[in-house]
Design an enzyme around this catalytic site. Structure first.
Site, short mmCIF file in Angstrom:
data_model
loop_
_atom_site.label_atom_id
_atom_site.label_comp_id
_atom_site.label_asym_id
_atom_site.label_seq_id
_atom_site.Cartn_x
_atom_site.Cartn_y
_atom_site.Cartn_z
N SER A 3 -8.23 -9.71 6.05
CA SER A 3 -8.13 -10.59 4.88
C SER A 3 -8.39 -12.06 5.22
O SER A 3 -8.26 -12.92 4.36
CB SER A 3 -6.73 -10.47 4.25
OG SER A 3 -6.47 -9.15 3.86
N THR A 49 -3.70 2.89 5.43
CA THR A 49 -5.04 2.66 6.00
C THR A 49 -5.07 1.60 7.09
O THR A 49 -6.09 1.46 7.77
CB THR A 49 -6.03 2.23 4.89
OG1 THR A 49 -5.61 0.98 4.33
CG2 THR A 49 -6.13 3.29 3.81
N GLU A 77 0.83 -1.20 0.00
CA GLU A 77 0.00 0.00 0.00
C GLU A 77 0.86 1.26 0.00
O GLU A 77 0.56 2.24 -0.69
CB GLU A 77 -0.94 0.01 1.21
CG GLU A 77 -1.89 1.19 1.20
CD GLU A 77 -2.78 1.26 2.42
OE1 GLU A 77 -3.12 2.40 2.81
OE2 GLU A 77 -3.13 0.21 2.97
#
Length: 318
Positions: A277, A174, A135
């Site tokens: 996840s 995030t 990310e």
């Protein structure tokens, strides 16, 4: 009174846990692409950080590659992971005349747009995040090299040198620890009072909710298990939150088979959570493994309900 010789174990289920809307959307994108276009569908990097999920999708016909030049047929669909990619990746795909579908989480895309807006307004940009995380690579890759400086720790925040303290901004990964990030932001705001802050918190709702849920059980637990991958930032943060929240011990495992049952010596209360996840089937697998060894009582803690849903890309919506 139980007649079983097995010891008792109370399992406190942190809620919410497991899949977030961005992960659910990314998995649906791969599944819908397989249904619509047939196999193989290529995926650049892990679609999400979970081996079980990746293996399931591989079994349905997804082929995971590290880079686009590994794809032998440019006419087959290629999907970019939920973590986001540098701008150079879709540019490369277009140069190769590939058909690509972007599964970047919309909340990550929001951070990309924030960084671009700051850059367009001439601000220097700090990114709070972990070096090497996909990310972070994707967010920094939205802008020219050198446009974004990475801040990983409070010490980094104390030492970082900027060109113009009065024209400065920050964005964040995030999936960070809420508490750790708050400490970093406090230092930056103290050092640079004019720093432009995100209009809305960059740490996503799912990360926040899962960390708060773990905090809600940690102090009652002799051990907290978090289901998640070693390379999953949000899962690793849950382990840290459990420890700082008062759990006697906390461990990250991918599957029940990874549990070292010596960890359970003296444990009467187990906390259980899962990163964003990790599918619920892996949580159930751990409970079943516990039931083989203990008289288990399950208690769900917190009643937070998440109702966030992200739309699929238009090409797959019908």
């Amino acid at each position: 009174m139980t007649t079983s010789s097995r010891p008792g174990l109370t399992v406190l289920m942190a809620n919410p846990r497991g899949f977030c809307a961005g992960v659910d959307r990314a998995i649906q994108i791969v599944e819908r692409a397989l249904e619509k276009y047939g196999a193989p569908v290529y995926v650049r990097h892990e679609i999400v950080h979970n081996r079980f999920v990746v293996d399931q999708l591989r079994g349905k016909g997804a082929v995971f590659v590290d880079e686009l030049d590994e794809i032998p047929d440019p006419e087959r669909p290629v999907i970019f992971s939920a973590h986001g990619v540098p701008k150079a990746v879709p540019e490369d795909a277009e140069a190769r005349r590939m058909f690509y579908i972007d599964a970047t989480c919309p909340l990550v895309s929001k951070v990309h747009r924030e960084a671009e807006q700051h850059f367009a307004e001439g601000r220097e940009i700090l990114l709070i995040g972990h070096a090497g995380h996909p990310e972070v690579i994707g967010t920094m890759g939205q802008l020219p090299p050198g446009a974004v400086q990475l801040v990983e720790t409070v010490e980094d925040a104390r030492r970082i040198v900027v060109k113009n303290p009065d024209n400065l901004s920050f964005v964040t990964q995030t999936t960070l620890s809420i508490d750790d990030t708050a400490g970093i932001i406090a230092v930056l705001r103290e050092r640079f009072p004019a720093i432009a802050v995100p209009r809305k918190e960059d740490i996503c709702y799912a990360t926040t909710n899962r960390q708060e849920a773990v905090k809600g059980v940690a102090a009652r637990c002799d051990l907290v298990l978090v289901l998640g991958a070693p390379n999953s930032s949000n899962s690793n943060r849950l382990v840290e939150v459990a420890l700082t929240g008062g759990a006697a011990a906390a461990r990250l495992v991918q599957r029940a088979a990874e549990i070292d049952w010596s960890w359970f010596e003296g444990v009467t209360t187990l906390g259980l959570s899962a990163g964003a996840s990790a599918p619920e089937v892996l949580v159930e697998e751990v409970i079943d493994a516990c039931r083989e060894r203990f008289e288990v009582t399950v208690e769900t803690v917190s009643d937070v309900r998440e109702n966030v849903v992200f739309k699929l890309p238009r090409v797959l919506a019908s």
